[in-house]
Design a protein around this motif. Structure first.
Motif, PDB file in Angstrom:
ATOM      1  N   LYS A 407       2.776  -7.464 -22.469  1.00 56.93           N
ATOM      2  CA  LYS A 407       2.763  -6.047 -22.121  1.00 56.93           C
ATOM      3  C   LYS A 407       1.384  -5.583 -21.648  1.00 56.93           C
ATOM      4  O   LYS A 407       1.264  -4.784 -20.714  1.00 56.93           O
ATOM      5  N   LEU A 408       0.356  -6.096 -22.277  1.00 57.79           N
ATOM      6  CA  LEU A 408      -0.996  -5.681 -21.913  1.00 57.79           C
ATOM      7  C   LEU A 408      -1.403  -6.189 -20.539  1.00 57.79           C
ATOM      8  O   LEU A 408      -2.189  -5.549 -19.830  1.00 57.79           O
ATOM      9  N   ASN A 409      -0.871  -7.342 -20.156  1.00 59.43           N
ATOM     10  CA  ASN A 409      -1.259  -7.941 -18.872  1.00 59.43           C
ATOM     11  C   ASN A 409      -0.352  -7.512 -17.722  1.00 59.43           C
ATOM     12  O   ASN A 409      -0.639  -7.814 -16.571  1.00 59.43           O
ATOM     13  N   ASN A 410       0.732  -6.827 -18.007  1.00 60.09           N
ATOM     14  CA  ASN A 410       1.662  -6.390 -16.963  1.00 60.09           C
ATOM     15  C   ASN A 410       1.424  -4.888 -16.710  1.00 60.09           C
ATOM     16  O   ASN A 410       1.880  -4.043 -17.462  1.00 60.09           O
ATOM     17  N   VAL A 411       0.713  -4.609 -15.609  1.00 58.62           N
ATOM     18  CA  VAL A 411       0.341  -3.215 -15.359  1.00 58.62           C
ATOM     19  C   VAL A 411       1.538  -2.350 -15.004  1.00 58.62           C
ATOM     20  O   VAL A 411       1.488  -1.134 -15.117  1.00 58.62           O
ATOM     21  N   TYR A 412       2.633  -2.974 -14.561  1.00 61.95           N
ATOM     22  CA  TYR A 412       3.813  -2.212 -14.180  1.00 61.95           C
ATOM     23  C   TYR A 412       4.840  -2.120 -15.305  1.00 61.95           C
ATOM     24  O   TYR A 412       5.850  -1.460 -15.164  1.00 61.95           O
ATOM     25  N   GLY A 413       4.561  -2.803 -16.391  1.00 60.93           N
ATOM     26  CA  GLY A 413       5.505  -2.819 -17.507  1.00 60.93           C
ATOM     27  C   GLY A 413       5.275  -1.658 -18.454  1.00 60.93           C
ATOM     28  O   GLY A 413       4.433  -0.795 -18.223  1.00 60.93           O
ATOM     29  N   PRO A 414       6.022  -1.613 -19.550  1.00 60.52           N
ATOM     30  CA  PRO A 414       5.859  -0.543 -20.546  1.00 60.52           C
ATOM     31  C   PRO A 414       4.482  -0.603 -21.187  1.00 60.52           C
ATOM     32  O   PRO A 414       3.894  -1.685 -21.334  1.00 60.52           O
ATOM     33  N   LYS A 415       3.986   0.521 -21.559  1.00 63.76           N
ATOM     34  CA  LYS A 415       2.643   0.614 -22.122  1.00 63.76           C
ATOM     35  C   LYS A 415       2.640   0.228 -23.595  1.00 63.76           C
ATOM     36  O   LYS A 415       3.644   0.395 -24.304  1.00 63.76           O
ATOM     37  N   VAL A 416       1.497  -0.261 -24.032  1.00 65.98           N
ATOM     38  CA  VAL A 416       1.284  -0.587 -25.439  1.00 65.98           C
ATOM     39  C   VAL A 416       0.451   0.544 -26.042  1.00 65.98           C
ATOM     40  O   VAL A 416      -0.606   0.890 -25.513  1.00 65.98           O
ATOM     41  N   THR A 417       0.932   1.130 -27.121  1.00 70.55           N
ATOM     42  CA  THR A 417       0.231   2.244 -27.749  1.00 70.55           C
ATOM     43  C   THR A 417      -0.348   1.831 -29.087  1.00 70.55           C
ATOM     44  O   THR A 417       0.059   0.804 -29.674  1.00 70.55           O
ATOM     45  N   THR A 418      -1.263   2.622 -29.593  1.00 68.52           N
ATOM     46  CA  THR A 418      -1.844   2.345 -30.917  1.00 68.52           C
ATOM     47  C   THR A 418      -0.780   2.472 -32.004  1.00 68.52           C
ATOM     48  O   THR A 418      -0.840   1.759 -33.017  1.00 68.52           O
ATOM     49  N   GLU A 419       0.196   3.338 -31.778  1.00 68.47           N
ATOM     50  CA  GLU A 419       1.270   3.487 -32.764  1.00 68.47           C
ATOM     51  C   GLU A 419       2.071   2.199 -32.869  1.00 68.47           C
ATOM     52  O   GLU A 419       2.453   1.767 -33.975  1.00 68.47           O
ATOM     53  N   GLN A 420       2.327   1.569 -31.738  1.00 63.94           N
ATOM     54  CA  GLN A 420       3.084   0.308 -31.733  1.00 63.94           C
ATOM     55  C   GLN A 420       2.305  -0.798 -32.445  1.00 63.94           C
ATOM     56  O   GLN A 420       2.869  -1.552 -33.253  1.00 63.94           O
ATOM     57  N   VAL A 421       1.022  -0.894 -32.130  1.00 65.38           N
ATOM     58  CA  VAL A 421       0.195  -1.932 -32.770  1.00 65.38           C
ATOM     59  C   VAL A 421       0.080  -1.660 -34.267  1.00 65.38           C
ATOM     60  O   VAL A 421       0.144  -2.568 -35.095  1.00 65.38           O
ATOM     61  N   TYR A 422      -0.067  -0.398 -34.622  1.00 64.91           N
ATOM     62  CA  TYR A 422      -0.194  -0.038 -36.038  1.00 64.91           C
ATOM     63  C   TYR A 422       1.070  -0.418 -36.810  1.00 64.91           C
ATOM     64  O   TYR A 422       1.016  -0.870 -37.960  1.00 64.91           O
ATOM     65  N   ALA A 423       2.229  -0.240 -36.159  1.00 64.92           N
ATOM     66  CA  ALA A 423       3.491  -0.591 -36.806  1.00 64.92           C
ATOM     67  C   ALA A 423       3.617  -2.094 -37.037  1.00 64.92           C
ATOM     68  O   ALA A 423       4.377  -2.541 -37.912  1.00 64.92           O
ATOM     69  N   LEU A 424       2.847  -2.873 -36.275  1.00 65.29           N
ATOM     70  CA  LEU A 424       2.901  -4.341 -36.396  1.00 65.29           C
ATOM     71  C   LEU A 424       1.800  -4.902 -37.295  1.00 65.29           C
ATOM     72  O   LEU A 424       1.593  -6.127 -37.337  1.00 65.29           O
TER      73      LEU A 424
END
Length: 587
Positions: A407-424
């Motif tokens: 997700k981080l390397n795909n600029v056209y894909g869905p964004k990665v948020t701090t909330e998502q990382v925090y949940a993981l």
């Protein structure tokens, strides 16, 4: 009959008349003596007339020569300014000395003296007329500046004319009369000018003083209405304050202007009363509860309750103002809640950074701040703080890591948020968690910047050096900044519900509605501010500024200039018309 004796002929030589022969008179037998004597008398009369004509001609030649000599004398010896000033001074001694120096003032029976006097009178009249015009200009300037009264100026001018006329009368009475007639013609215009100038100046001073007195009286009325313990005769007192002012205004600025002040009283006092209603709603506590108390006349304030009586002329306006205040209070409350939620989320981001770094003291401080902002977020963060030793995994979940990398390397894909990382966090080591949190923050910042840039572009604004450069008009700038701010709040809230929110889709859904509401709110703020201004047209502002500057009221002039700039900016931005009326826009 005896024969008459005969007379021998003889000649008479008249002095200065050669060869004037006397006719022979003969008393012959055929002539009577009385006839001869009659002829001789007629001849003497003819001779006398001839001598008179000769004498008159010679005297006329001498008179012309003397008059010419007198004029030439004046032409050869013109008077200097100092002597001319003495002649128009009105001082008899100075005039006599000046006349003596000029060779004037001699007997009018003397042709030479009369010619000198006449020429000097012409010279003096021309000079005196110039000096009189200079004096009038100087006096008009002084009257306009208020350094001299109009009556004193007229007296000075009259004294000047009298002094000059006196000097001219000694030289040439006709010149004196002519000078007086000329200055009387010019003087009529001068008298009208200085009288009109003084009237305008006095009127300007009176208007400024009356305006200041009006502001003081309105302040007195506002103070009476807002007293915690109002006077039992409050409304009678307010009426007397108005009446006393209007009586004085009628004397100082006239009935027409006093009538305008009477209308201003109605408007300004109503504004004070409506502001009281709005302030009560915003007083504190629950705005809805305050509004209901006001509507039911249960405020505990006898003035407010009286003004809200069913038959009171102020009830409707005050209720409308209270309702508007309630609506604005609710809007503010929602905005404050939104701001608090955004602040809580930013504090949460700080907590996550502190958690990944093992900063225990930092986490404690952040928890303290979050507690007063959002109870749900506080509960979540408190739980992580209490379980911080087991919140991270001993090993990374490779599937989670691979998904994050993709997700981080795909600029056209869905964004990665701090909330998502925090949940993981339970599936990542502390090091990986820190890495992906920082990457998500960078991506989130990119989203915010992208949203702001796109919104600014749609508003016709530019971005430079990280800041917004809006249009020229202050009202337009306020609208745009309000729109950007509201969009940020909405974007943060939207991202909390949908971590994969797309900036362009978000703007498509929210831009127009947010812009419309922001513009209306901003325009309302500007209009409300303009309603507090005393003047409601460009001409009125300009006149008031000139009056203030003329009376050296610098602070008042500067305040009016600032208000005029806001007023003209609001016209330019389409908020009000040229008379200060709100422009209703189609919904």
């Amino acid at each position: 009959m005896a024969q008459l004796p005969s007379v021998t002929p003889y000649t008479v030589q008249a002095t200065g008349v050669g060869g004037a022969a006397t006719p022979n008179v003969s008393f012959g037998a055929q002539r009577r003596p009385e006839v001869a004597y009659q002829a001789q008398a007629q001849y003497q009369q003819t001779l006398s007339k001839a001598l008179d004509r000769i004498s008159s001609t010679l005297f006329g030649v001498a008179e012309v020569s003397a008059e010419r000599a007198g004029k030439q004398f004046v032409a050869d010896q013109p008077a200097d300014d100092r002597t001319l000033q003495a002649m128009v001074s009105g001082n008899p001694e100075a005039i006599q000395d000046a006349m003596s120096q000029l060779g004037a003032g001699g007997s009018s029976m003397n042709v030479f003296s009369a010619a000198v006097n006449k020429a000097r009178a012409i010279e003096l009249s021309a000079y005196a007329e110039r000096e009189g015009q200079k004096l009038m200009q100087d006096l008009e300037t002084k009257v306009a500046a208020g350094t001299i009264k109009a009556l004193d100026a007229i007296n000075q001018f009259s004294n000047h004319v009298d002094g000059v006329s006196s000097g001219l009368a000694d030289l040439e009475p006709d010149a004196s009369f002519k000078y007086r007639a000329t200055m009387a013609t010019i003087g009529r215009s001068f008298i009208n000018n200085v009288a009109s100038t003084e009237l305008k100046r006095v009127r300007t001073i009176n208007m400024a003083a009356t305006n200041e007195a009006y502001e003081l009286r309105i302040s007195d009325i506002a103070r009476e209405l807002n007293k915690e313990v109002p006077d039992k005769k409050l409304f009678e007192t307010i009426t007397k304050l108005q009446e006393n002012f209007l009586v004085n205004a009628t004397v100082t600025v006239g009935e027409d202007e006093a009538a305008k002040y009477a209308e201003r009283f109605k408007k300004d006092i109503l504004e004070i009363q409506t502001n009281m209603a709005a302030s009560y709603v915003e007083l504190g506590g629950d705005p809805y509860d305050n509004y209901n108390k006001l509507r039911l006349r249960k405020t505990g304030n006898p003035v407010l309750d009286a003004l809200m009586a069913p038959n009171a002329p102020t009830t409707r306006a005050m209720r409308d103002a209270a309702l508007k205040a309630l609506t604005e209070a609710e809007t503010v409350r929602k905005q404050q809640e939104s701001i608090k939620a955004s602040e809580a989320k930013m504090r949460k981001a700080d907590f996550i950074d502190q958690l990944s770094a093992g900063d225990v003291e930092g986490m404690k401080a952040t928890l303290k701040e979050v507690r007063g902002l959002d109870a749900t977020i506080y509960s979540e963060l408190k739980k992580d703080f209490d379980n911080r030793d087991t919140v991270f995994s001993m090993r990374d979940n490779q599937m989670v890591v691979a998904d994050l990398e993709r997700k981080l390397n795909n600029v056209y894909g869905p964004k990665v948020t701090t909330e998502q990382v925090y949940a993981l966090r339970g599936q990542l080591t502390q090091g990986s968690f820190t890495k992906y949190i920082n990457a998500a923050k960078a991506m989130e910042d990119e989203q915010v910047n992208l949203m702001v840039e796109q919104a600014a572009s749609q508003l016709g604004m530019m971005i430079k050096g990280g800041g917004l450069i809006p249009g020229v008009a202050a009202a337009e700038r306020a609208r745009n900044e309000r729109t950007i701010s509201d969009l940020k709040v909405k974007f943060f809230n939207e991202r909390r519900k949908n971590q994969d929110v797309d900036v362009f889709e978000f703007l498509d859904k929210n831009f127009e509605a947010t812009k419309k509401n922001a513009f209306q709110s901003s325009d309302s703020d500007v209009f409300t501010k303009i309603q507090s201004f005393t003047y409601k047209s460009e001409a009125a502002f300009s006149q008031a500024i000139r009056d203030a500057e003329l009376n050296r009221l610098t602070d008042q002039a500067n305040r009016l200039k600032n208000e005029k700039a806001i007023f003209m900016d609001a016209i330019k931005s389409g908020i009000i018309d040229e008379n200060g009326k709100r422009i209703q826009k189609a919904q």
